[in-house]
Structure formats: structure tokens, C-alpha cells
Design a protein around this motif. Structure first.
Motif, PDB file in Angstrom:
ATOM      1  N   ASN A 111       0.855  -1.183   0.000  1.00 39.34           N
ATOM      2  CA  ASN A 111       0.000   0.000   0.000  1.00 39.34           C
ATOM      3  C   ASN A 111       0.895   1.238   0.000  1.00 39.34           C
ATOM      4  O   ASN A 111       1.205   1.798   1.051  1.00 39.34           O
ATOM      5  N   ILE A 112       1.324   1.650  -1.183  1.00 43.01           N
ATOM      6  CA  ILE A 112       2.289   2.734  -1.312  1.00 43.01           C
ATOM      7  C   ILE A 112       1.653   3.892  -2.069  1.00 43.01           C
ATOM      8  O   ILE A 112       1.087   3.703  -3.153  1.00 43.01           O
ATOM      9  N   GLU A 113       1.738   5.077  -1.516  1.00 43.28           N
ATOM     10  CA  GLU A 113       1.144   6.242  -2.144  1.00 43.28           C
ATOM     11  C   GLU A 113       1.921   6.628  -3.401  1.00 43.28           C
ATOM     12  O   GLU A 113       3.130   6.413  -3.498  1.00 43.28           O
ATOM     13  N   GLU A 114       1.200   7.221  -4.357  1.00 42.68           N
ATOM     14  CA  GLU A 114       1.816   7.609  -5.624  1.00 42.68           C
ATOM     15  C   GLU A 114       2.984   8.571  -5.398  1.00 42.68           C
ATOM     16  O   GLU A 114       4.000   8.503  -6.104  1.00 42.68           O
ATOM     17  N   GLY A 115       2.861   9.445  -4.404  1.00 50.26           N
ATOM     18  CA  GLY A 115       3.934  10.392  -4.131  1.00 50.26           C
ATOM     19  C   GLY A 115       5.245   9.714  -3.780  1.00 50.26           C
ATOM     20  O   GLY A 115       6.322  10.192  -4.157  1.00 50.26           O
ATOM     21  N   ASN A 116       5.157   8.584  -3.080  1.00 46.90           N
ATOM     22  CA  ASN A 116       6.367   7.835  -2.734  1.00 46.90           C
ATOM     23  C   ASN A 116       6.992   7.193  -3.963  1.00 46.90           C
ATOM     24  O   ASN A 116       8.225   7.126  -4.088  1.00 46.90           O
ATOM     25  N   LEU A 117       6.140   6.719  -4.885  1.00 51.24           N
ATOM     26  CA  LEU A 117       6.651   6.136  -6.124  1.00 51.24           C
ATOM     27  C   LEU A 117       7.311   7.208  -6.987  1.00 51.24           C
ATOM     28  O   LEU A 117       8.369   6.976  -7.585  1.00 51.24           O
ATOM     29  N   LEU A 118       6.704   8.375  -7.037  1.00 53.63           N
ATOM     30  CA  LEU A 118       7.295   9.484  -7.790  1.00 53.63           C
ATOM     31  C   LEU A 118       8.620   9.916  -7.163  1.00 53.63           C
ATOM     32  O   LEU A 118       9.567  10.271  -7.866  1.00 53.63           O
ATOM     33  N   GLY A 119       8.683   9.853  -5.842  1.00 58.79           N
ATOM     34  CA  GLY A 119       9.928  10.178  -5.159  1.00 58.79           C
ATOM     35  C   GLY A 119      11.040   9.210  -5.513  1.00 58.79           C
ATOM     36  O   GLY A 119      12.204   9.596  -5.672  1.00 58.79           O
ATOM     37  N   LEU A 120      10.683   7.940  -5.679  1.00 58.64           N
ATOM     38  CA  LEU A 120      11.651   6.927  -6.076  1.00 58.64           C
ATOM     39  C   LEU A 120      12.150   7.189  -7.494  1.00 58.64           C
ATOM     40  O   LEU A 120      13.352   7.112  -7.770  1.00 58.64           O
ATOM     41  N   LEU A 121      11.218   7.527  -8.408  1.00 65.14           N
ATOM     42  CA  LEU A 121      11.614   7.864  -9.777  1.00 65.14           C
ATOM     43  C   LEU A 121      12.496   9.099  -9.804  1.00 65.14           C
ATOM     44  O   LEU A 121      13.444   9.188 -10.597  1.00 65.14           O
ATOM     45  N   ASP A 122      12.192  10.053  -8.934  1.00 63.02           N
ATOM     46  CA  ASP A 122      12.991  11.280  -8.864  1.00 63.02           C
ATOM     47  C   ASP A 122      14.396  10.962  -8.368  1.00 63.02           C
ATOM     48  O   ASP A 122      15.386  11.478  -8.903  1.00 63.02           O
ATOM     49  N   PHE A 123      14.509  10.099  -7.361  1.00 61.44           N
ATOM     50  CA  PHE A 123      15.810   9.700  -6.833  1.00 61.44           C
ATOM     51  C   PHE A 123      16.667   9.055  -7.927  1.00 61.44           C
ATOM     52  O   PHE A 123      17.878   9.263  -7.991  1.00 61.44           O
ATOM     53  N   LEU A 124      16.007   8.292  -8.799  1.00 60.88           N
ATOM     54  CA  LEU A 124      16.710   7.594  -9.873  1.00 60.88           C
ATOM     55  C   LEU A 124      16.793   8.437 -11.153  1.00 60.88           C
ATOM     56  O   LEU A 124      17.213   7.945 -12.197  1.00 60.88           O
ATOM     57  N   GLU A 125      16.345   9.693 -11.050  1.00 60.90           N
ATOM     58  CA  GLU A 125      16.485  10.676 -12.128  1.00 60.90           C
ATOM     59  C   GLU A 125      15.709  10.300 -13.397  1.00 60.90           C
ATOM     60  O   GLU A 125      16.138  10.575 -14.516  1.00 60.90           O
ATOM     61  N   LYS A 142      15.772   2.079 -18.978  1.00 62.90           N
ATOM     62  CA  LYS A 142      15.089   0.842 -18.600  1.00 62.90           C
ATOM     63  C   LYS A 142      15.733   0.220 -17.360  1.00 62.90           C
ATOM     64  O   LYS A 142      15.040  -0.291 -16.476  1.00 62.90           O
ATOM     65  N   GLN A 143      17.060   0.292 -17.298  1.00 63.95           N
ATOM     66  CA  GLN A 143      17.741  -0.282 -16.145  1.00 63.95           C
ATOM     67  C   GLN A 143      17.429   0.513 -14.882  1.00 63.95           C
ATOM     68  O   GLN A 143      17.269  -0.049 -13.791  1.00 63.95           O
ATOM     69  N   ARG A 144      17.285   1.834 -15.017  1.00 66.42           N
ATOM     70  CA  ARG A 144      16.904   2.656 -13.869  1.00 66.42           C
ATOM     71  C   ARG A 144      15.497   2.287 -13.394  1.00 66.42           C
ATOM     72  O   ARG A 144      15.232   2.218 -12.190  1.00 66.42           O
ATOM     73  N   LEU A 145      14.588   2.055 -14.342  1.00 68.11           N
ATOM     74  CA  LEU A 145      13.233   1.646 -13.977  1.00 68.11           C
ATOM     75  C   LEU A 145      13.251   0.278 -13.293  1.00 68.11           C
ATOM     76  O   LEU A 145      12.496   0.035 -12.352  1.00 68.11           O
ATOM     77  N   SER A 146      14.135  -0.610 -13.752  1.00 65.53           N
ATOM     78  CA  SER A 146      14.264  -1.923 -13.104  1.00 65.53           C
ATOM     79  C   SER A 146      14.706  -1.773 -11.654  1.00 65.53           C
ATOM     80  O   SER A 146      14.207  -2.473 -10.758  1.00 65.53           O
ATOM     81  N   VAL A 147      15.629  -0.848 -11.410  1.00 63.33           N
ATOM     82  CA  VAL A 147      16.087  -0.599 -10.046  1.00 63.33           C
ATOM     83  C   VAL A 147      14.947  -0.019  -9.213  1.00 63.33           C
ATOM     84  O   VAL A 147      14.724  -0.423  -8.062  1.00 63.33           O
ATOM     85  N   ALA A 148      14.194   0.923  -9.794  1.00 61.56           N
ATOM     86  CA  ALA A 148      13.060   1.519  -9.083  1.00 61.56           C
ATOM     87  C   ALA A 148      12.059   0.445  -8.686  1.00 61.56           C
ATOM     88  O   ALA A 148      11.559   0.424  -7.549  1.00 61.56           O
TER      89      ALA A 148
END
Length: 211
Positions: A111-125, A142-148
């Protein structure tokens, strides 16, 4: 903490078992397992991730004997503690970048809020790519998305299978630096299996796997 002792695996069509050296990786540190093609690197990662049971030996993760657990216990432990970056990407092509991350969270019952997922994408640039179709991404993206996707639960253990093998030198540097940055930021235990010698300078702790 990851600890491996006396580990062997033998497939049904093999005459000889694959034997692995003993090794350990303390919590919050990184370890590179380097070896040539055919030495059983992917098999080892699947054993560490709980997708494959070894023929012999012991794997201890966070002080727990991983393969002594029931299949249900292993699956639960994996969901809560282990993030996997596979050699081949397994994205849902009909979903965009953010939707693929949401699907991972939903599938793992997180149960993860969208803001936390966006924060993860932001961390991975790659936050600016959130609405982009995954088939339009570069290999590095694609590899960055795999890490996310592997870090949806902020997992304590991150396992990566040949994360740079298909990348040019620039993207190899970016992904290797990113994995080290991720390990530090999330205090994850990072284990990479690879034949890519370009990764050697990034890791103080290395172990060679024989052919």
C-alpha cells in the motif's frame, strides 16, 4: 547480512554440480561476484532470491536460513526484503513508466502512495519519464526503472544480474554509480553477479567465480 556456505546446484541434465565459493556480505555493503559466462552466475542469483533451491549448502539472509523456510515463508520474505534487477527487463508494454511501478506495488500487495513512487523515480532521475511508454526508453533508462521496481518496498537486500552487460561505457558508469548510490541511500545489502570487468573499480569487495 548475506552468508553463503557450501553451496552447490546440479541441474537434471548436468553431470557435475556447480560449486560456489563461500562468501558473506555484511548489511549495508556491496559485493561484486565476477565470473565468465557459463559459471552459474544467474543460477546463484536465483538461489539467493529464493526462486531456485540449491542441491546442497546454506544461504542465510538477515540471520534466517532462507531455504529452510516453507515456500510461502520464502515468498513473503522475498516480497518484504529482496529486490531483484534481472538481466532481461520484464515490463508491461501497455503501461507507462509510473504505471509499471504502480503495478509492481499492487502485485506485491504494498500500500504505497503515488507520491512515494514518484519520489523513487525522482531519486533515480527518471521522474520526467513517468508518463512515457516503456518501449521508448533507452537501455540505461530501462535499467533505472528496473532498479526503481526492485526498491518499491525499500528492500534491505538488492540483487542484480548482469545490470550493465548490454550498456555502453557511459551508461555502464551511470548504472554502476546509481546502484552504489542506491545502496548507500537505502542502506541496502547489494550483490551483483556479472562478467563485466568495467564494474571492478566500483566495488571494494569482490569474489571471483570459476568457470
Amino acid at each position: 547480512m548475506i552468508e553463503v556456505k557450501g553451496l552447490e546446484h546440479q541441474y537434471a541434465n548436468q553431470e557435475k554440480a556447480i560449486q560456489y565459493p563461500d562468501f558473506e556480505c555484511p548489511a549495508g555493503q556491496g559485493l561484486l561476484l565476477i565470473g565468465p559466462s557459463g559459471c552459474g552466475k544467474s543460477t546463484l542469483l536465483h538461489i539467493l532470491g529464493g526462486f531456485l533451491k540449491p542441491s546442497r549448502g546454506d544461504v542465510v539472509l538477515k540471520s534466517r536460513h532462507f531455504h529452510a523456510m516453507t515456500a510461502k515463508e520464502r515468498n513473503h520474505f522475498r516480497q518484504q526484503n529482496i529486490g531483484m534487477v534481472f538481466q532481461r527487463h520484464h515490463f508491461i508494454q501497455s503501461l507507462n513508466v509510473l504505471e509499471n511501478l504502480k503495478y509492481t506495488a499492487f502485485f506485491s500487495q504494498a500500500n504505497i502512495e503515488e507520491g512515494n513512487l514518484l519520489g523513487l523515480l525522482d531519486f533515480l532521475e527518471i521522474k520526467d519519464l513517468q508518463n512515457q511508454a516503456v518501449d521508448t526508453l533507452s537501455e540505461g533508462q530501462k535499467q533505472r526503472l528496473s532498479v526503481a521496481r526492485a526498491l518499491v518496498h525499500r528492500q534491505a537486500i538488492l540483487l542484480a544480474d548482469e545490470p550493465t552487460s548490454s550498456l555502453d561505457d557511459r551508461n555502464c558508469d551511470l548504472v554502476a554509480s546509481l546502484l552504489k548510490k542506491t545502496q548507500k541511500e537505502f542502506n541496502s545489502t547489494l550483490v551483483i553477479v556479472s562478467h563485466d570487468h568495467r564494474l571492478l573499480p566500483y566495488f571494494a569487495h569482490k569474489k571471483e567465480l570459476d568457470a
